[in-house]
Design a protein around this motif. Sequence first.
Motif, PDB file in Angstrom:
ATOM      1  N   HIS A  25     -32.250  18.042 -13.133  1.00 15.41           N
ATOM      2  CA  HIS A  25     -32.023  19.469 -12.105  1.00 15.41           C
ATOM      3  C   HIS A  25     -32.926  20.685 -13.046  1.00 15.41           C
ATOM      4  O   HIS A  25     -33.508  21.574 -12.352  1.00 15.41           O
ATOM      5  N   THR A  26     -32.378  20.661 -14.392  1.00 12.32           N
ATOM      6  CA  THR A  26     -33.031  21.569 -15.183  1.00 12.32           C
ATOM      7  C   THR A  26     -34.691  21.634 -15.138  1.00 12.32           C
ATOM      8  O   THR A  26     -35.162  22.688 -14.968  1.00 12.32           O
ATOM      9  N   GLN A  27     -35.047  20.394 -15.307  1.00 12.55           N
ATOM     10  CA  GLN A  27     -36.640  20.350 -15.111  1.00 12.55           C
ATOM     11  C   GLN A  27     -37.180  20.587 -13.972  1.00 12.55           C
ATOM     12  O   GLN A  27     -38.286  21.376 -13.750  1.00 12.55           O
ATOM     13  N   TRP A  28     -36.499  20.230 -12.910  1.00 12.64           N
ATOM     14  CA  TRP A  28     -36.816  20.732 -11.412  1.00 12.64           C
ATOM     15  C   TRP A  28     -37.116  21.976 -11.258  1.00 12.64           C
ATOM     16  O   TRP A  28     -37.991  22.464 -10.434  1.00 12.64           O
ATOM     17  N   ARG A  29     -36.084  22.827 -11.763  1.00 12.82           N
ATOM     18  CA  ARG A  29     -36.051  24.271 -11.704  1.00 12.82           C
ATOM     19  C   ARG A  29     -37.544  25.199 -11.834  1.00 12.82           C
ATOM     20  O   ARG A  29     -37.656  26.171 -11.688  1.00 12.82           O
ATOM     21  N   ARG A  30     -38.243  24.451 -13.008  1.00 15.27           N
ATOM     22  CA  ARG A  30     -39.276  25.255 -13.488  1.00 15.27           C
ATOM     23  C   ARG A  30     -40.445  25.059 -12.246  1.00 15.27           C
ATOM     24  O   ARG A  30     -41.330  25.727 -12.264  1.00 15.27           O
ATOM     25  N   LEU A  31     -40.371  23.656 -11.406  1.00 16.30           N
ATOM     26  CA  LEU A  31     -41.615  23.671 -10.536  1.00 16.30           C
ATOM     27  C   LEU A  31     -41.722  24.908  -9.639  1.00 16.30           C
ATOM     28  O   LEU A  31     -42.999  25.400  -9.428  1.00 16.30           O
ATOM     29  N   PRO A  32     -40.956  25.653  -8.996  1.00 17.79           N
ATOM     30  CA  PRO A  32     -41.177  26.714  -8.357  1.00 17.79           C
ATOM     31  C   PRO A  32     -42.018  27.987  -8.853  1.00 17.79           C
ATOM     32  O   PRO A  32     -42.725  28.737  -8.486  1.00 17.79           O
ATOM     33  N   TYR A  33     -41.655  28.128 -10.285  1.00 18.32           N
ATOM     34  CA  TYR A  33     -42.489  28.956 -11.000  1.00 18.32           C
ATOM     35  C   TYR A  33     -43.934  28.485 -11.473  1.00 18.32           C
ATOM     36  O   TYR A  33     -44.798  29.219 -11.724  1.00 18.32           O
ATOM     37  N   LEU A  34     -44.182  27.254 -11.224  1.00 17.23           N
ATOM     38  CA  LEU A  34     -45.621  26.642 -11.448  1.00 17.23           C
ATOM     39  C   LEU A  34     -46.335  26.536 -10.461  1.00 17.23           C
ATOM     40  O   LEU A  34     -47.489  26.594 -10.312  1.00 17.23           O
ATOM     41  N   ASP A  35     -45.736  26.412  -9.102  1.00 13.85           N
ATOM     42  CA  ASP A  35     -46.269  25.897  -7.871  1.00 13.85           C
ATOM     43  C   ASP A  35     -46.912  27.212  -7.526  1.00 13.85           C
ATOM     44  O   ASP A  35     -46.293  28.203  -7.037  1.00 13.85           O
ATOM     45  N   PRO A  36     -48.229  27.151  -7.147  1.00 13.76           N
ATOM     46  CA  PRO A  36     -48.842  28.296  -6.401  1.00 13.76           C
ATOM     47  C   PRO A  36     -48.655  28.308  -5.108  1.00 13.76           C
ATOM     48  O   PRO A  36     -48.640  29.540  -4.434  1.00 13.76           O
ATOM     49  N   GLY A  37     -47.891  27.535  -4.666  1.00 14.67           N
ATOM     50  CA  GLY A  37     -47.641  27.599  -2.913  1.00 14.67           C
ATOM     51  C   GLY A  37     -48.866  27.465  -2.158  1.00 14.67           C
ATOM     52  O   GLY A  37     -48.880  28.203  -0.989  1.00 14.67           O
ATOM     53  N   LEU A  38     -49.893  26.888  -2.443  1.00  9.58           N
ATOM     54  CA  LEU A  38     -51.174  27.099  -1.743  1.00  9.58           C
ATOM     55  C   LEU A  38     -51.180  25.818  -0.810  1.00  9.58           C
ATOM     56  O   LEU A  38     -50.338  24.695  -0.969  1.00  9.58           O
ATOM     57  N   PRO A  39     -51.644  25.731   0.181  1.00 10.61           N
ATOM     58  CA  PRO A  39     -51.731  24.839   0.871  1.00 10.61           C
ATOM     59  C   PRO A  39     -52.582  23.375   0.338  1.00 10.61           C
ATOM     60  O   PRO A  39     -53.366  23.506  -0.620  1.00 10.61           O
ATOM     61  N   THR A  40     -52.057  22.221   0.734  1.00 10.27           N
ATOM     62  CA  THR A  40     -52.515  20.951   0.101  1.00 10.27           C
ATOM     63  C   THR A  40     -53.782  20.728  -0.245  1.00 10.27           C
ATOM     64  O   THR A  40     -54.313  20.385  -1.170  1.00 10.27           O
ATOM     65  N   VAL A  41     -54.660  21.257   0.669  1.00 16.46           N
ATOM     66  CA  VAL A  41     -56.187  21.115   0.630  1.00 16.46           C
ATOM     67  C   VAL A  41     -56.820  21.839  -0.244  1.00 16.46           C
ATOM     68  O   VAL A  41     -57.906  21.796  -0.728  1.00 16.46           O
ATOM     69  N   LEU A  42     -56.110  22.942  -0.729  1.00 16.90           N
ATOM     70  CA  LEU A  42     -56.634  23.846  -1.778  1.00 16.90           C
ATOM     71  C   LEU A  42     -56.118  23.514  -3.094  1.00 16.90           C
ATOM     72  O   LEU A  42     -56.708  24.125  -4.023  1.00 16.90           O
ATOM     73  N   LEU A  43     -55.202  22.608  -3.268  1.00 16.66           N
ATOM     74  CA  LEU A  43     -54.637  22.139  -4.675  1.00 16.66           C
ATOM     75  C   LEU A  43     -55.526  21.124  -5.351  1.00 16.66           C
ATOM     76  O   LEU A  43     -56.577  20.387  -4.441  1.00 16.66           O
ATOM     77  N   SER A  44     -55.795  21.076  -6.527  1.00 16.77           N
ATOM     78  CA  SER A  44     -56.622  19.964  -7.274  1.00 16.77           C
ATOM     79  C   SER A  44     -56.156  18.687  -7.101  1.00 16.77           C
ATOM     80  O   SER A  44     -54.759  18.538  -6.715  1.00 16.77           O
ATOM     81  N   ALA A  45     -56.838  17.566  -7.053  1.00 18.75           N
ATOM     82  CA  ALA A  45     -56.326  16.147  -6.799  1.00 18.75           C
ATOM     83  C   ALA A  45     -55.302  15.817  -7.802  1.00 18.75           C
ATOM     84  O   ALA A  45     -54.373  15.015  -7.217  1.00 18.75           O
ATOM     85  N   ASP A  46     -55.183  16.401  -8.763  1.00 17.67           N
ATOM     86  CA  ASP A  46     -54.100  15.793  -9.817  1.00 17.67           C
ATOM     87  C   ASP A  46     -52.977  16.766  -9.767  1.00 17.67           C
ATOM     88  O   ASP A  46     -52.005  16.741 -10.506  1.00 17.67           O
ATOM     89  N   TRP A  47     -52.649  17.744  -8.798  1.00 25.50           N
ATOM     90  CA  TRP A  47     -51.709  18.406  -8.418  1.00 25.50           C
ATOM     91  C   TRP A  47     -50.446  17.564  -8.089  1.00 25.50           C
ATOM     92  O   TRP A  47     -50.644  17.112  -6.876  1.00 25.50           O
ATOM     93  N   SER A  48     -49.331  17.521  -8.762  1.00 29.52           N
ATOM     94  CA  SER A  48     -48.333  16.466  -8.320  1.00 29.52           C
ATOM     95  C   SER A  48     -47.295  16.877  -7.829  1.00 29.52           C
ATOM     96  O   SER A  48     -46.069  16.295  -7.821  1.00 29.52           O
ATOM     97  N   ALA A  49     -47.182  18.342  -7.190  1.00 33.30           N
ATOM     98  CA  ALA A  49     -45.703  18.782  -6.864  1.00 33.30           C
ATOM     99  C   ALA A  49     -45.218  18.043  -5.602  1.00 33.30           C
ATOM    100  O   ALA A  49     -43.972  17.882  -5.471  1.00 33.30           O
ATOM    101  N   VAL A  50     -46.075  17.608  -4.960  1.00 34.98           N
ATOM    102  CA  VAL A  50     -45.604  16.705  -3.764  1.00 34.98           C
ATOM    103  C   VAL A  50     -44.938  15.515  -3.974  1.00 34.98           C
ATOM    104  O   VAL A  50     -43.579  15.276  -3.647  1.00 34.98           O
ATOM    105  N   VAL A  51     -45.454  14.785  -4.822  1.00 34.38           N
ATOM    106  CA  VAL A  51     -44.990  13.673  -5.299  1.00 34.38           C
ATOM    107  C   VAL A  51     -43.600  13.996  -6.339  1.00 34.38           C
ATOM    108  O   VAL A  51     -42.471  13.382  -6.193  1.00 34.38           O
TER     109      VAL A  51
END
Length: 93
Positions: A25-51
């Motif tokens: 849970h502690t590690q998960w809470r970091r993701l919202p600060y790192l996620d730019p919130g862009l549509p999937t098509v604009l994210l790099s292929a190695d962006w793993s937020a969805v997974v």
Amino acid sequence: MAARWAAAEAGPESAEAFRRYVPLHTQWRRLPYLDPGLPTVLLSADWSAVVSRQVFQQLHGILVDPSLRHVAESRGRGTDVTGLTSRIWRHGG
């Protein structure tokens, strides 16, 4: 780890679940600060937020109930989790 617990009928023991859930849970809470919130098509292929979200949700679903039981047991309440469920524990990501 998630596949092993999902395949097991009993799942993890409450103390083990709690030990795994808190850092998860502690590690998960970091993701919202790192996620730019862009549509999937604009994210790099190695962006793993969805997974990452899918993995977190799966592990959360496996670990949250036994983790709450551990908290209840540690507080001397047996396995009664009444009043322990909150948005923090139940949001599921």
